[in-house]
Enzyme design. Structure first.
Site, mmCIF file in Angstrom:
data_model
loop_
_atom_site.group_PDB
_atom_site.id
_atom_site.type_symbol
_atom_site.label_atom_id
_atom_site.label_comp_id
_atom_site.label_asym_id
_atom_site.label_seq_id
_atom_site.Cartn_x
_atom_site.Cartn_y
_atom_site.Cartn_z
ATOM 1 N N ASP A 76 0.715 -1.201 0.004
ATOM 2 C CA ASP A 76 0.013 0.000 -0.026
ATOM 3 C C ASP A 76 0.791 1.395 0.069
ATOM 4 O O ASP A 76 2.061 1.064 0.450
ATOM 5 C CB ASP A 76 -0.909 0.089 1.323
ATOM 6 C CG ASP A 76 -0.201 -0.240 2.496
ATOM 7 O OD1 ASP A 76 0.710 -0.954 2.552
ATOM 8 O OD2 ASP A 76 -0.561 0.453 3.402
ATOM 9 N N GLU B 15 0.126 -1.447 5.390
ATOM 10 C CA GLU B 15 1.283 -1.239 6.460
ATOM 11 C C GLU B 15 0.907 0.084 7.067
ATOM 12 O O GLU B 15 1.229 0.617 8.065
ATOM 13 C CB GLU B 15 2.536 -1.561 5.641
ATOM 14 C CG GLU B 15 3.714 -1.129 6.558
ATOM 15 C CD GLU B 15 4.002 0.303 6.572
ATOM 16 O OE1 GLU B 15 4.969 0.475 7.337
ATOM 17 O OE2 GLU B 15 3.600 1.203 5.757
#
Length: 485
Positions: free
Chosen positions: A77, A144
């Site tokens: 991400d 994350e």
């Protein structure tokens, strides 16, 4: 030259593809498809665990079956931040990277070099079969940036290895061997409204922008302004001088980014409008003097295109503004063991008005888990004393350093051989997934390194082309040295 033609071409090819795929936190489906397609084309085994992490495994070359297994690790991400006025949807639109001198940047948004470059490097290593190696896996975790979700829930099998190279650091010439743990905490405040006065007031929107923002861990000690804190301080002072009432207050949107922008909708008495506008400009000028070179771009604009709405009661307004103004923010303590290292900090990350509720999002970090928890408790006590509800969303552990690790020595020696200078070994005040991994596999040795990425988590994000070349060269050589030991 296009970005995909930069050296090393394999890495930049993958990075260009990753930029074209929307992948903000929680929306990594397109990246998963890309990774699975890549694994299929390379005839590599690919697995997905229940939370959505991806593991791609390349077996050892003949004769290298007994060498240590290496995991190359990054996250899928990116942080979705854009400049005010930029028309961009992170869930549907492609990042627009471009070259400017030695840098790759994005047009009006975060670039996603954090951690697109790390992902691309791992894929390039898997794709390059010109040098025989032992078994290598590439582990790509999800979400994350919004709480280490993938790392916190990772399958044990995905960490069955001796060594892990985390490719999620952002400064060439430095390697991380330890990091802070963190927590995310929300506060919900219900408030009362009352009707607008019948006449004598004008509705205004205050827009505060132009701040640098940055990473709420790595940049928290740079003295940059927090848009939410600055707006609260301004409004609190203004209410002591002018007949002002608050309708809405909003600022920031990510708990791991220092907020760069905030806005408020207010009503001000007609007789005070002109003087108030002059006072706002004076406040801006005074703030610029205080901030100096740390944050020289502050803008505060007033707009009249506002739909009047019911206002907060006077007591609720005073309570909320004083709470936000007095709320701790920034560095709380510095480390007593490592000079210049932040030990504990907090970030007043986001403030949102949702009907008759004010939602406040914050993040806390500390090298000492007990200090992090103590800070969360003190903030909860402060907010709850004003009637707020506390929601402790997530908490993740720190990563205790091991400077005597064989992996630290291999990386340090290789860096010196390649570039003729010492590698700086450090512990950082930011959350890395390594802390979570250590809890699953206590015996795994880890280190984190990467190229120069400036201003991650903000639209000023950029990555150095020359440092990416050095990073990739170093990564290849470290893998080779591990195989030879």
């Amino acid at each position: 030259m296009t970005i995909s033609q930069l050296d090393p071409e394999m890495l930049w090819h993958h990075f260009t593809e990753i930029c074209s795929i929307p992948h903000p936190s929680g929306h990594e489906e397109g990246i998963r498809r890309y990774l699975k397609t890549f694994a299929g084309e390379q005839r590599l085994e690919v697995s997905t665990d229940p939370v959505g992490n991806i593991l791609i495994e390349r077996p050892a070359s003949p004769g290298y079956e007994n060498t240590p297994k290496i995991i190359l690790q990054g996250h899928m991400d990116m942080v979705p931040q854009k400049n005010a006025g930029t028309d961009f949807n992170f869930e549907t639109d492609s990042i627009q990277p471009y070259i400017e001198g030695n840098w790759v940047k994005a047009k009006g948004t975060t670039l996603g070099a954090d951690n697109g470059i790390g992902m691309s490097a791992a894929l390039a290593i898997l794709e390059d079969t010109s040098t025989p190696t032992g078994p290598i896996s590439a582990l790509f975790t999800c979400e994350e940036e919004t709480g280490l979700t993938g790392a916190m829930n990772i399958s044990d099998r995905f960490l069955e290895a001796n060594l892990l190279l985390n490719l999620d650091s952002e400064e060439d010439g430095r390697a991380c061997i330890g990091c802070a743990g963190g927590a995310r905490t929300d506060f919900l405040l219900n408030f009362d409204r009352e009707p607008l006065p019948e006449d004598g007031f004008v509705a205004l929107r205050i827009e505060l922008s132009g701040l640098r923002g940055g990473h709420s861990g790595m940049d928290i000690n740079l003295g940059r302004a927090n848009a939410n804190k600055l707006m609260a301080a301004m409004l609190r002072k203004a209410t002591q001088k002018f007949r002002i009432r608050l309708m809405t207050l909003n600022g920031g949107n990510l708990d791991n980014a220092i907020p760069r922008e905030a806005n408020a909708e207010i009503i001000v008495h007609n007789d005070d409008e002109m003087e108030f506008a002059q006072w706002v400009e004076s406040f801006r000028e005074e703030s610029l003097v205080e901030l100096g070179d740390r944050d020289p771009g502050l803008k505060i604009l007033l707009h009249k295109d506002v739909e009047p709405n019911n206002i907060l009661s006077a007591s609720e307004q005073d309570s909320i503004l004083s709470l936000l103004d007095e709320c701790p923010n920034g560095v709380i303590t510095m480390s007593g063991d490592v000079e210049g290292l932040v030990e504990t900090s907090t970030n007043l990350a986001a403030v949102k008005t949702e009907g008759d509720i004010l939602k406040v999002t914050s993040s806390q970090r500390s090298l000492i888990d007990s200090e992090r928890d103590r800070l969360v408790d003190s903030l909860a006590k402060l907010f709850e004393s004003r009637g707020a509800e506390t929601n402790r969303r997530s908490s993740y552990p720190g990563w205790a350093p091991n400077p005597e690790s064989s992996l630290v020595k291999i990386l340090g020696n290789t860096y010196y051989e390649l570039f003729g200078k010492e590698l700086v070994i450090e512990v950082i005040h930011a959350g890395l997934e390594c802390g979570c991994f250590k809890g699953v596999n206590p015996d795994i040795e880890m280190i984190s390194f990467g190229p120069d990425i400036i201003s991650p988590h903000s639209p000023d994000e950029k990555v150095s082309i020359s440092s990416v070349q050095r990073f990739m060269h170093l990564l290849k050589q470290v893998i080779e040295k591990i195989q030879c030991n």
